[in-house]
Design a protein around this motif. Structure first.
Motif, mmCIF file in Angstrom:
data_model
loop_
_atom_site.group_PDB
_atom_site.id
_atom_site.type_symbol
_atom_site.label_atom_id
_atom_site.label_comp_id
_atom_site.label_asym_id
_atom_site.label_seq_id
_atom_site.Cartn_x
_atom_site.Cartn_y
_atom_site.Cartn_z
ATOM 1 N N THR A 86 29.425 27.361 68.774
ATOM 2 C CA THR A 86 30.587 26.465 69.055
ATOM 3 C C THR A 86 30.155 25.227 68.396
ATOM 4 O O THR A 86 28.827 24.573 68.660
ATOM 5 N N LYS A 132 43.453 17.264 58.636
ATOM 6 C CA LYS A 132 43.391 18.644 58.800
ATOM 7 C C LYS A 132 44.102 19.512 57.830
ATOM 8 O O LYS A 132 43.922 20.680 57.832
ATOM 9 N N ASP A 178 36.210 23.137 53.373
ATOM 10 C CA ASP A 178 36.432 24.328 54.344
ATOM 11 C C ASP A 178 36.441 25.658 54.107
ATOM 12 O O ASP A 178 36.370 26.593 54.720
ATOM 13 N N VAL A 205 33.501 26.940 56.103
ATOM 14 C CA VAL A 205 33.339 27.176 57.647
ATOM 15 C C VAL A 205 32.802 28.405 58.036
ATOM 16 O O VAL A 205 31.841 28.421 59.321
ATOM 17 N N ASN A 206 32.833 29.575 57.293
ATOM 18 C CA ASN A 206 32.234 30.675 57.715
ATOM 19 C C ASN A 206 30.784 30.798 57.701
ATOM 20 O O ASN A 206 30.114 31.680 58.264
ATOM 21 N N ASP A 253 33.575 20.311 64.835
ATOM 22 C CA ASP A 253 34.066 19.670 63.577
ATOM 23 C C ASP A 253 34.798 18.642 63.572
ATOM 24 O O ASP A 253 35.863 18.348 64.069
ATOM 25 N N THR A 293 37.062 21.329 67.812
ATOM 26 C CA THR A 293 35.941 22.392 68.181
ATOM 27 C C THR A 293 36.387 23.783 67.722
ATOM 28 O O THR A 293 37.289 24.298 67.638
ATOM 29 N N ILE A 294 35.296 24.290 67.255
ATOM 30 C CA ILE A 294 35.338 25.702 66.534
ATOM 31 C C ILE A 294 34.378 26.682 67.290
ATOM 32 O O ILE A 294 33.076 26.188 67.483
ATOM 33 N N THR A 295 34.847 27.837 67.662
ATOM 34 C CA THR A 295 33.912 28.632 68.264
ATOM 35 C C THR A 295 33.964 30.009 67.563
ATOM 36 O O THR A 295 35.040 30.836 67.466
ATOM 37 N N ILE A 296 32.763 30.541 67.192
ATOM 38 C CA ILE A 296 32.832 31.893 66.641
ATOM 39 C C ILE A 296 31.846 32.854 67.456
ATOM 40 O O ILE A 296 30.786 32.331 67.837
ATOM 41 N N LYS A 355 38.168 19.623 61.785
ATOM 42 C CA LYS A 355 39.033 20.525 62.466
ATOM 43 C C LYS A 355 39.065 20.476 64.058
ATOM 44 O O LYS A 355 39.887 21.275 64.532
#
Length: 469
Positions: free
Chosen positions: A160, A302, A210, A213-214, A163, A168-171, A166
């Motif tokens: 987590t 965004k 972006d 991102v991955n 960003d 909060t991003i969680t993978i 963007k």
């Protein structure tokens, strides 16, 4: 994560597999501006590990583009291919600590396992055959097969990050397999090199497109395994063409260095790029000093930005009007010389630029406009027949006679022209149009008195005599 007390260090890290495109230039601008706002350091790093596609020409194109824009780096450029010893050192450290391992699966075996997973409806991934675990017996090492090195990605939990663009991003770690971080020949891979570089260079803020991102959760996991401090990440949406599609060659010039060739000024391009995905109230036109003072990460959009050629041209016109004529002269002169312009003994180029730059959207427009002063006129025969009639020729002869004695300044030429018009009961276009054709070779010019003054008495009389013969 970094703290408010950490000196800001940003980086621009292009891959030299092609030109510097507009999206890359905008990323560089945002990174440069953020470092400058906080008195930090802007690092230029050339990520050239893709040996097959990286070229010296592409490296030079990147550096040329940065220099044209004035985005000067504080440190670098650093080249990844010159840091191989450092990468090998970190790889050896990770292998010793058990955060990385040798994998002897062949490419064919990896593809076969992925095919089986696809057939079963699972996400294709490396299955961990060579991943060492407590109590696990690894296969026999194949003879004459060089291994890759894989990162031992956590099997459970999430990655987590907050960003700055963007949110909060969680993978989930279950979404990621064990990434190859070194090829069979020992060459490290992209994601690994990026992590080591950002770690060594103490990068505090990673601002990038972006499309990365991955990569971020993988890089975060590797950096954590190394015990490094995580930078703040911000992933900026891509730039789209006017049709809403990803900007590409079919939209016209997408290389930064196409733009100086088309007559754009760097300050116009910088101002335009700054507004692609960032805003400060309703401000549209601003200097880079103002931009650095205003720029923050909170106001990065965004949503994808849309490239508008007309808006860029409008800004370029604004900066052309502000530009010093001597500076513009250095840009225009080579364009005229290329076209065979007769510059010796002709009107001052700075003066003609000053007269014609107001309506020019590009430097090339200026060159095209001032060319009338530096070539022999070649008016269209049909236009001559239409405007230089038998009825107007006596008026032109009267005008030429007065030109021989009038003081050659627009303040004297203007009333003389009015006298001719009054005596012959004509309107301005009836005299100005044939004058423009005979002297300048075209119907469209600025005010005729100003144009005549710049051409000079001798040239005007010579061309009128020739045209009336």
């Amino acid at each position: 994560m970094t703290t408010a007390n950490t000196p800001v260090r940003t980086r621009f890290a292009p891959s030299p597999t092609g030109y510097l495109h507009l999206g890359g230039a905008r990323t560089a601008l945002f990174s440069w501006a953020y470092a400058h706002r906080f008195g930090g350091t802007f690092v230029l790093r050339i990520e050239d590990t893709d040996v097959e596609r990286s070229t010296p020409e592409a490296v030079q194109a990147i550096i040329d583009g940065m220099q044209w824009l004035g985005l000067h780096h504080d440190e670098g450029p650093f080249y990844q291919m010159k840091r191989m010893d450092r990468y090998r050192e970190v790889l050896a450290q990770m292998l010793a600590q058990g955060t990385a391992y040798y994998c002897y699966s062949s490419p064919e075996e990896v593809e076969a396992m992925r095919e089986r997973q696809r057939a079963a409806g699972d996400k294709p991934r490396y299955d961990g055959t060579w991943r060492p675990e407590a109590g696990k017996t690894l296969p026999a090492i194949p003879a004459d097969r060089k291994p890759v090195v894989r990162f031992k990605n956590p099997l459970d939990g999430d990655v987590t990050w907050d960003d700055v663009v963007k949110g909060t991003i969680t993978i989930s770690n279950r979404e990621m397999d064990d990434l190859v971080i070194a090829r069979p020949d020992g060459t490290p891979t992209y994601n690994f090199c990026v992590v080591v570089d950002d770690w060594d260079m103490k990068i505090t803020h990673v601002i990038r497109g972006d499309d990365h991102v991955n990569n971020t959760p993988r890089q975060i996991n590797i950096l954590k395994a190394l015990g490094g401090t995580l930078p703040l990440y911000g992933h900026v949406p891509m730039i789209l063409g006017a049709d809403g599609e990803k900007l590409s060659k079919r939209h016209g010039a997408v290389s930064v260095m196409d733009y100086p060739a088309q007559g754009y000024l760097p300050e116009a391009m910088l101002n335009y790029l700054a507004r692609l995905g960032w805003s400060h109230g309703d401000e549209e036109v601003f200097s880079m000093e103002q931009f650095c003072g205003w720029f923050d990460l909170d106001h990065l959009s965004k949503s994808p930005a849309q490239f508008n050629q007309e808006k860029l041209a409008w800004l370029n016109n604004h900066y052309i009007k502000l530009a010093d004529n001597a500076r513009l002269e250095k840009l225009v002169r080579p364009l005229l010389e290329k076209e065979g312009a007769q510059l010796d003994g002709a009107p001052s180029l700075e003066l003609t630029i000053g007269l014609l730059k107001e309506r020019a959207n590009t430097v090339n427009d200026i060159a095209a406009a001032v060319m009338m002063f530096y070539r022999q006129p070649a008016p269209d025969a049909a236009l001559l027949a239409q405007h230089v009639t038998d009825a107007i020729k006596p008026v032109l002869q009267d005008f030429a006679a007065r030109c021989a004695t009038v003081e050659w300044k627009k303040d004297a030429l203007a009333p003389m022209i009015k006298e001719v018009l009054a005596e012959h009961k004509l309107k301005m276009p009836q005299l100005a149009m044939p004058l423009r054709l005979l002297v300048a070779g075209q119907l469209q010019t600025p005010a005729i008195d100003v144009v005549l003054e710049l051409f000079g008495r001798e040239v005007v009389l010579e061309r009128l005599k020739k045209g009336l013969a």
